[in-house]
Design a protein around this motif. Structure first.
Motif, PDB file in Angstrom:
ATOM      1  N   TRP A 434     -46.917  13.279  57.181  1.00  0.00           N
ATOM      2  CA  TRP A 434     -45.737  13.319  56.669  1.00  0.00           C
ATOM      3  C   TRP A 434     -44.668  13.079  57.584  1.00  0.00           C
ATOM      4  CZ3 TRP A 434     -41.789  17.085  56.765  1.00  0.00           C
ATOM      5  CH2 TRP A 434     -40.489  16.605  56.064  1.00  0.00           C
ATOM      6  N   ARG A 435     -44.542  13.986  58.512  1.00  0.00           N
ATOM      7  CA  ARG A 435     -43.733  13.806  59.691  1.00  0.00           C
ATOM      8  C   ARG A 435     -43.647  12.476  60.227  1.00  0.00           C
ATOM      9  NH1 ARG A 435     -43.891  16.951  65.482  1.00  0.00           N
ATOM     10  NH2 ARG A 435     -42.545  15.420  66.741  1.00  0.00           N
ATOM     11  N   ARG A 494     -31.977   9.323  53.253  1.00  0.00           N
ATOM     12  CA  ARG A 494     -32.199  10.489  52.721  1.00  0.00           C
ATOM     13  C   ARG A 494     -32.696  10.394  51.246  1.00  0.00           C
ATOM     14  NH1 ARG A 494     -27.442  14.667  53.398  1.00  0.00           N
ATOM     15  NH2 ARG A 494     -29.063  15.933  52.569  1.00  0.00           N
ATOM     16  N   ASP A 495     -32.367   9.267  50.370  1.00  0.00           N
ATOM     17  CA  ASP A 495     -32.903   9.156  49.271  1.00  0.00           C
ATOM     18  C   ASP A 495     -34.466   8.932  49.323  1.00  0.00           C
ATOM     19  OD1 ASP A 495     -30.695   9.780  47.796  1.00  0.00           O
ATOM     20  OD2 ASP A 495     -30.189   7.357  47.512  1.00  0.00           O
ATOM     21  N   LEU A 500     -40.316  11.133  49.469  1.00  0.00           N
ATOM     22  CA  LEU A 500     -41.638  11.203  50.425  1.00  0.00           C
ATOM     23  C   LEU A 500     -41.710  12.945  50.449  1.00  0.00           C
ATOM     24  CD1 LEU A 500     -41.069   8.793  53.310  1.00  0.00           C
ATOM     25  CD2 LEU A 500     -42.754   8.842  51.368  1.00  0.00           C
ATOM     26  N   VAL A 501     -40.817  13.727  50.704  1.00  0.00           N
ATOM     27  CA  VAL A 501     -40.895  15.190  50.622  1.00  0.00           C
ATOM     28  C   VAL A 501     -41.489  15.586  49.277  1.00  0.00           C
ATOM     29  CG1 VAL A 501     -39.797  17.270  50.712  1.00  0.00           C
ATOM     30  CG2 VAL A 501     -38.869  15.636  52.355  1.00  0.00           C
ATOM     31  N   ALA A 502     -40.993  15.253  48.267  1.00  0.00           N
ATOM     32  CA  ALA A 502     -41.464  15.492  46.885  1.00  0.00           C
ATOM     33  C   ALA A 502     -42.950  14.980  46.588  1.00  0.00           C
ATOM     34  CB  ALA A 502     -40.638  14.978  45.813  1.00  0.00           C
ATOM     35  N   ASP A 506     -46.192  17.778  46.484  1.00  0.00           N
ATOM     36  CA  ASP A 506     -47.187  17.568  45.383  1.00  0.00           C
ATOM     37  C   ASP A 506     -48.576  17.037  45.880  1.00  0.00           C
ATOM     38  OD1 ASP A 506     -45.375  17.822  43.501  1.00  0.00           O
ATOM     39  OD2 ASP A 506     -44.796  15.888  43.079  1.00  0.00           O
ATOM     40  N   GLN A 507     -48.618  16.355  46.680  1.00  0.00           N
ATOM     41  CA  GLN A 507     -50.212  15.948  47.262  1.00  0.00           C
ATOM     42  C   GLN A 507     -50.681  17.255  47.874  1.00  0.00           C
ATOM     43  OE1 GLN A 507     -49.664  12.844  49.914  1.00  0.00           O
ATOM     44  NE2 GLN A 507     -49.756  11.202  48.629  1.00  0.00           N
TER      45      GLN A 507
END
Length: 544
Positions: A434-435, A494-495, A500-502, A506-507
């Motif tokens: 993710w990073r 940021r949007d 991607l954070v959400a 969840d993943q």
């Protein structure tokens, strides 16, 4: 007169019902599950070994299965009925290990194949060995094939042919119903379910025991054609014992059941000899009459077959109810897992909003950025803090699940994966991926800017991650990001980063949740079998 309806539609409905029963799975250790598994096994045995083959071939020989408890003298009785030692008898208990089926040579073809007892391999003595003692004979597989697809060579039925039996009659000597060997007991119950006539043998000393009475009550419940033999009765008490046994049968609603008494004779001792023909003549005459007289045969066969069909109306709903209970328990287990991870997912998102990731070493790095901390160091500390937060969430979810499952009997069939290093490694790897995605997102945004000099992509990525994970504590990160790349670009970044954070959260949680659900899903407990059982029974009842 009881008659059999053997229309093709009835056979099709019966075969479909059999397939539905075979597909039932009862893996969860619920109260009543052992009985339900036994019911399923009994249904399959009765359908495969008796109902389907009998209705397909109503003209096949009448099969009388001789059953009873250990030491009742079943083998001696069978040997005496056919006039030759075909079944091993002796003082060693249990004596009968391999069931023996005896029929007239002309009826051999009815039993050489898999019409009845399809999961038992046939073995027999060749014709030139018919006078050889049973103990000295070697088993022969029909057609020279190895097993005919049967599950095990140890599950056999030996076929013997004797010309002293009338055509149309077969007698099967079953293992002891109370054998110390579990497989013998199971096989004995299966064989009895395959009978047109149940011949229940007990003795003068054991006629009040629980085992023979269980068989008698089962026969009554199934409305099977039943015969009882009171064996080895001393002459001195023959009249009294016979009277008492008859009274017990009458009290149990079995007073009309044909009852035969065999006195205790020298040949009974040790089970090694044949009883005089006169001792078994009444039973032999009864069996021969019901095998050869069309009306008597039709009544005996029809009563058992129709009784077995009638019993399906009671036993199938019981099995369907057990299937429903299994599914309900699986749903409860599944809900406990899903609810635990749903709760922890909500809690993680709340902690992110409050800036829980920007704490400890990550907070120290943030405060030192950019003077004392590089962008890469800040990203490392933020990633490690997020991984730790997710690991705590998974551990908390597992504790919730374990607590809920402790109250659920069905949980005995499944277990949570043991805590291991791999969980931390999986989460750490997912955070690193993710990073990297966010770093690539920052690089793309910077590359598209019409600004000189171009901002450092690593610095932009560090500010983006801090703004996304730091909550209110990282408000300055968002302001600095807007200063470096512009307000519109910062909002756009940021949007997309927030999405991607959400998705990442969840993943990660979904993957761990699915690992906990995998043992439940592997059991394949679904609601469909319940409806299929009831539907198959409904079709069968309509065809009847």
């Amino acid at each position: 007169m009881v008659t059999l309806d053997v229309r093709p539609q009835l056979l099709d409905a019966l075969s479909a019902l059999r397939d539905r029963v075979a597909s039932v799975r009862l893996p969860l250790p619920l109260p009543g599950a052992p009985r339900a598994r036994q019911t399923r096994a009994e249904l399959l045995a009765q359908l495969d070994d008796y109902l389907v083959p009998r209705l397909k071939a109503p003209e096949a020989p009448l099969l009388a299965v001789v059953g009873g408890s250990t030491g009742a003298g079943k083998s001696t009785l069978v040997n005496s009925l056919v006039g030759r030692q075909v079944s091993e008898a002796g003082v060693l208990r249990p004596t009968t290990r391999t069931p023996v089926l005896v029929c007239h040579p002309d009826d051999h073809h009815w039993f050489a194949g898999v019409r009845v007892l399809p999961d038992l391999m046939r073995v027999w003595a060749p014709q030139d060995e018919e006078d050889t003692p049973a103990s000295a004979r070697k088993p022969h597989r029909p057609g020279g094939k190895q097993g005919h697809g049967y599950p095990s060579a140890t599950r056999e039925v030996r076929i013997e042919t004797v010309s002293t039996l009338p055509r149309g009659l077969a007698i099967l000597d079953a293992p002891d119903i109370d054998s110390l060997v579990v497989d013998n007991r199971t096989l004995a119950a299966q064989l009895i379910c395959a009978a047109d006539v149940w011949v229940m043998v007990t003795t003068a000393s054991r006629y009040a025991d629980a085992v023979p009475w269980h068989l008698l009550r089962t026969a009554k419940q199934y409305k099977a054609t039943l015969v009882t033999v009171l064996d080895r009765v001393p002459h001195q008490v023959l009249a009294e014992v016979s009277r008492q046994y008859g009274a017990l049968l009458t009290r149990a609603g079995l007073g009309e059941v044909p009852r035969f008494t065999v006195p205790e004779l020298p040949e009974s001792a040790g089970g090694g000899g044949l009883l005089p023909a006169s001792a078994v003549a009444p039973l032999f005459a009864w069996l021969a009459h019901h095998a050869q007289d069309p009306a008597a045969r039709q009544y005996a066969v029809g009563r058992t077959a129709l009784g077995a069909l009638d019993s399906l109306g009671r036993r199938m709903p019981e099995l369907a109810s057990a299937v429903a209970a299994q599914h309900a328990a699986a749903v409860r287990l599944t809900f406990a897992v899903e609810d635990a991870y749903k709760r922890e997912g909500k809690r993680v998102r709340g902690r992110l909003d409050r800036g829980a990731v920007l704490a400890g070493d990550a907070l120290t790095r943030w405060r030192g950025y950019p003077l004392d901390t590089s962008a890469d160091e800040l990203l490392d500390s933020l990633a490690e803090s997020l991984a730790a937060l997710l690991q705590c969430a998974v551990a908390a979810a597992d504790e919730r699940i374990a607590e809920a499952w402790r109250r659920e009997p069905a949980a005995g069939a499944v277990s949570l994966p043991a805590p291991d290093r791999e969980a931390a490694e999986r989460i750490g790897m997912a955070v690193r991926r993710w990073r990297r995605v966010l770093e690539e997102l920052a690089e793309e945004e910077v590359a598209g800017l019409d600004k000189q000099p171009s901002p450092d992509p690593d610095g932009v990525a560090a500010l983006l991650v801090a703004a996304l994970l730091g909550g209110k504590r990282a408000r300055p990160a968002g302001e600095k990001l807007a200063e470096r790349i512009g307000v519109q670009a910062a909002v756009r970044l940021r949007d997309r980063g927030g999405e991607l954070v959400a998705e990442h959260l969840d993943q990660v949680l979904r993957a761990e949740r699915d690992r906990r659900l995998a043992p439940i899903e592997a059991l394949e407990v679904s609601p469909e079998p319940q409806a299929e059982l009831i539907a198959a029974l409904s079709v069968l009842q309509k065809e009847r």
